[in-house]
Enzyme design. Structure first.
Site, PDB file in Angstrom:
ATOM      1  N   TYR A  56      -0.382   4.903   0.736  1.00  0.00           N
ATOM      2  CA  TYR A  56      -1.784   5.306   0.605  1.00  0.00           C
ATOM      3  C   TYR A  56      -2.067   6.475   1.546  1.00  0.00           C
ATOM      4  O   TYR A  56      -2.268   6.293   2.755  1.00  0.00           O
ATOM      5  CB  TYR A  56      -2.724   4.140   0.911  1.00  0.00           C
ATOM      6  CG  TYR A  56      -2.584   2.942   0.006  1.00  0.00           C
ATOM      7  CD1 TYR A  56      -1.957   3.049  -1.241  1.00  0.00           C
ATOM      8  CD2 TYR A  56      -3.079   1.696   0.379  1.00  0.00           C
ATOM      9  CE1 TYR A  56      -1.833   1.943  -2.077  1.00  0.00           C
ATOM     10  CE2 TYR A  56      -2.971   0.590  -0.456  1.00  0.00           C
ATOM     11  CZ  TYR A  56      -2.329   0.719  -1.670  1.00  0.00           C
ATOM     12  OH  TYR A  56      -2.209  -0.387  -2.494  1.00  0.00           O
ATOM     13  N   HIS A 126       6.310  -2.966  -2.443  1.00  0.00           N
ATOM     14  CA  HIS A 126       5.235  -2.377  -3.251  1.00  0.00           C
ATOM     15  C   HIS A 126       5.646  -2.270  -4.721  1.00  0.00           C
ATOM     16  O   HIS A 126       4.911  -2.669  -5.615  1.00  0.00           O
ATOM     17  CB  HIS A 126       4.888  -0.992  -2.688  1.00  0.00           C
ATOM     18  CG  HIS A 126       3.515  -0.529  -3.052  1.00  0.00           C
ATOM     19  ND1 HIS A 126       2.855   0.457  -2.348  1.00  0.00           N
ATOM     20  CD2 HIS A 126       2.663  -0.904  -4.032  1.00  0.00           C
ATOM     21  CE1 HIS A 126       1.663   0.659  -2.891  1.00  0.00           C
ATOM     22  NE2 HIS A 126       1.527  -0.149  -3.916  1.00  0.00           N
ATOM     23  N   GLY A 209     -11.503  -3.888 -12.131  1.00  0.00           N
ATOM     24  CA  GLY A 209     -11.078  -2.866 -13.080  1.00  0.00           C
ATOM     25  C   GLY A 209     -11.270  -1.463 -12.543  1.00  0.00           C
ATOM     26  O   GLY A 209     -11.703  -0.561 -13.252  1.00  0.00           O
TER      27      GLY A 209
END
Length: 331
Positions: A56, A126, A209
């Site tokens: 990230y 991940h 979502g």
């Protein structure tokens, strides 16, 4: 806040966690001060499960979380991070997957430095490189547990067979999977049955979502130019209108329940079992507070059935990831 147990580890985690990715990348402009205040507010509300990854922002999100952790009681947070995605030096984008045993300790030490902690509470793979036996990867991760650098192990977006093979090497406490009213087939069925047999918590990411189930995104015009969702299939011109229509049905039920669409969607997930822990991501306090309020919302079986019927999974338009990312899933 209510609390649940992370797998069979005995670690106490909040029933709702906080996804930190958007504080650094992906969803439009960022504001570090607001992000830090959001983390402060999360602690005040009893949210202790904080989710990040070395991918990230190429470590930037771990560094942000590390700045927040500095000077705080280490036991105040259950810090989870992930490794395995490598960035292409030319494009800056994720370019491949590395879960080789030699890379495991290198990635872990780098995350520990960025986070400024002496141990990671939950360390995930991940994405898995299918060319590397999962037994070798988890074997290397188990050495981190023995060294005191990691407390619990997790996997993300793997198959039930991979999960079983990994668990045979070292107990897996959590598997992180996309799970929401929009995306149910990833978890429900063999995967959930496997997790329950082995005593593994399902950590549900993107439980709203990627914001659409919250009702905040009604068209592509609601997204800024630097928002990654513009590249994602469910937000494409040909799909977004159909998906927003599903959210309208969700909104109607939420109004009857006296809550927001986001709270209804999160309460539905929380009602799926004590072993389901959603981690909605946000970078703003007001959304965090809205999400946390879902923990107190008690749905009946009829309410949950109505929510499921309002958002038929087969009616959701578009894949959950772009093609390049889909190939990394389910190994």
């Amino acid at each position: 806040m209510k609390y649940r147990t992370l797998g069979r580890s005995g670690v106490r985690i909040s029933a709702l966690g906080l996804g930190c990715m958007g504080m650094s990348i992906a969803y439009g402009p960022t504001d570090e001060e607001e992000a830090l205040r959001t983390l402060d507010r999360a602690a005040e509300l009893g949210v202790n499960l904080l989710d990040t990854a070395d991918a990230y922002g190429r470590g930037a999100n771990e560094e942000l979380l590390g700045r927040w952790l500095r000077g705080r009681d280490r036991d105040e947070a259950v810090v989870t991070t992930k490794f395995g995605l490598r960035h292409d030096s030319a494009t800056g984008r994720v370019g491949g997957v590395d879960t080789s045993p030699d890379y495991v300790p290198v990635a872990c030490d780098a995350s520990l430095r960025r986070l400024g902690v002496d141990h990671i509470d939950l360390y995930y793979v991940h994405r898995r490189d299918p060319g590397v036996p999962i037994e070798e990867t988890v074997g290397a991760m188990a050495e981190l547990v023995a060294a005191g650098k990691v407390r619990c192990l997790g996997l993300s977006e793997v198959s039930p067979a991979t999960l079983r093979a990994a668990h045979a090497v070292h107990p897996i406490s959590a598997v992180q999977l996309e799970y929401s009213l929009f995306t149910r087939d990833v978890v429900e069925g063999e995967m959930l049955a496997t997790c329950r047999e082995l005593g593994i918590t399902v950590v549900a990411y993107s439980p709203l979502g990627r914001g659409m189930l919250a009702g905040e995104v009604t068209s592509r015009d609601d997204l800024t130019e630097d928002d990654n969702r513009l590249r994602w299939p469910r937000f494409a011109e040909e799909n977004i209108e159909r998906n927003v229509a599903l959210v309208a049905a969700l909104r109607s039920i939420a109004a009857r329940l006296g809550c927001t669409p986001a709270q209804a969607a999160l309460a539905w997930l929380l009602g799926q079992g004590e072993d389901i822990v959603p981690i909605p991501g946000t970078k703003r306090r007001r959304y965090l507070e809205e999400n946390v309020a879902a923990v107190a919302l008690e749905l009946t079986e009829e309410d949950r059935a109505a929510l499921r019927a309002a958002v038929p999974e087969e009616a959701v338009a578009g894949e959950r990831y772009p093609a390049a990312a889909l190939v990394r899933l389910g190994h």
